[in-house]
Design an enzyme around this catalytic site. Structure first.
Site: not given
Length: 274
Positions: A11-12, A159, A195, A193, A74
Site C-alpha cells: 500500500d502507499s 492519517e 483508509h 479506499c 491500495c
C-alpha cells in the site's frame, strides 16, 4: 524450483493494513510481508505514470524479498498500475509470480447488494479519475448505474488521527451529501479506499437507512481465499509459518504508532530504503 515465501501486501501507506487484518483473520496460517510506501504517500493525487513507477519499484522489492504472490491493497495502485504490471512487466521480470489488486474482487460482488441498481463509489481523486470502478462493474453488471465521488479530505483525516473526532463529521457528511445529490437512488456505497473503513461509523450516520456500505477487507480476503484454492500452483509458493513482517519507506517509529490504529494490534516495522 521456486522457494515458498510470504504473501506480499503493498500500500502507499497505512490503508492496506485494513486488508491485511482480514487476511490474517481468514487465512492465519500464511506468512505475510507488508510494505507501506509512506515516504512517497499519498498516491491518490499523483499522475498515472508516477503511481505506476512507484508501485512497480515496490513490487520488485517485494519479489526480491521472497514474495511470489503480491496483493496491491491500495485502490490507487490497483487502478493506475496493476494492469500494466500484469500485462507488460511480469512476463519480463517475474513470469512465475503474480500480482493481484483490490478493485476487481469488489466489483465482482457489488451486484449482490444493490436492489435499485444504483451504486456509489467513494475514493481518492486518482481512483475516481481512472474510471476503474465503472469499467469493471460494467463488465459484470452492465445494468448498474455507477456514480463516483472523490473524497480528498478523508485520507488526511484518517492519517492525522482525526477520523473519530467531531471535526471529521463535516467532511464525511459533505461528500456523502454531494454523492446522493447526484443520484438519490443509490442504495449501495463502495468504500473505494482502504483508509475509509476507519470512517465507517461516521459514514453510517449520514446515509439513508438500509444503505449497504461495502468495505474491502473482508471482500478481498474472501477473494484471496478463493484464488489460492483455484491456483494450487501459487498456493504451494506461499509459506505457512504464521509470521508477519512490516516495512515502511519512512520512519518506522511514526509508522508503528499509526499502523496499530489500522491493524488493531501493536506492530514493529523496519525501514526499507528505495
Amino acid at each position: 524450483m521456486k522457494v515458498p515465501g510470504p504473501i506480499g501486501v503493498f500500500d502507499s501507506g497505512y490503508g492496506g493494513l485494513t486488508v491485511l487484518k482480514e487476511f490474517v483473520k481468514q487465512l492465519p496460517e500464511y506468512d505475510y510481508l507488508y510494505l507501506g510506501d509512506n515516504a512517497r504517500a499519498p498516491y491518490g493525487t499523483r499522475s498515472f505514470e508516477t503511481v505506476y513507477h512507484y508501485t512497480l519499484e515496490c513490487v520488485q522489492h517485494l519479489f526480491d524479498m521472497g514474495c511470489n504472490l503480491i496483493v496491491l491493497a491500495c485502490n490507487t495502485a490497483s487502478a493506475k498500475a496493476l494492469r500494466s504490471i500484469q500485462q507488460n512487466d511480469l512476463p519480463k521480470i517475474a513470469p512465475g509470480k503474480r500480482v493481484l489488486g483490490v478493485i476487481r474482487p469488489t466489483t465482482e460482488i457489488v451486484g449482490k447488494y444493490t436492489q435499485t441498481q444504483h451504486v456509489g463509489i467513494m475514493g481518492t481523486a486518482g481512483t475516481v479519475a481512472s474510471g476503474s470502478y465503472p469499467i469493471e462493474i460494467e463488465k459484470f453488471y452492465p445494468d448498474i448505474k455507477v456514480t463516483q465521488k472523490a473524497c480528498p479530505m478523508w485520507v488526511p483525516l484518517v492519517e492525522n488521527n482525526e477520523w473519530n473526532k467531531p471535526g471529521a463529521d463535516y467532511f464525511v457528511q459533505k461528500y456523502i451529501d454531494e454523492l446522493l445529490s447526484e443520484d438519490d437512488k443509490i442504495d449501495t456505497i463502495v468504500l473505494g479506499c482502504t483508509h475509509y473503513p476507519l470512517l465507517i461509523e461516521k459514514i453510517k450516520q449520514y446515509v439513508p437507512n438500509g444503505t449497504a456500505i461495502l468495505s474491502q477487507g473482508e471482500i478481498v480476503a474472501a477473494s484471496l481465499t478463493d484464488y489460492l484454492q483455484r491456483h494450487p500452483e501459487m498456493e504451494v509458493l506461499c509459506s505457512k509459518n504464521a509470521t508477519r513482517q512490516f516495512y515502511t519507506t519512512d520512519d518506522p517509529g511514526v509508522f508503528d504508532r499509526m499502523a496499530s490504529v489500522f491493524f488493531d494490534t501493536p506492530i514493529t516495522s523496519q525501514h526499507l530504503a528505495l
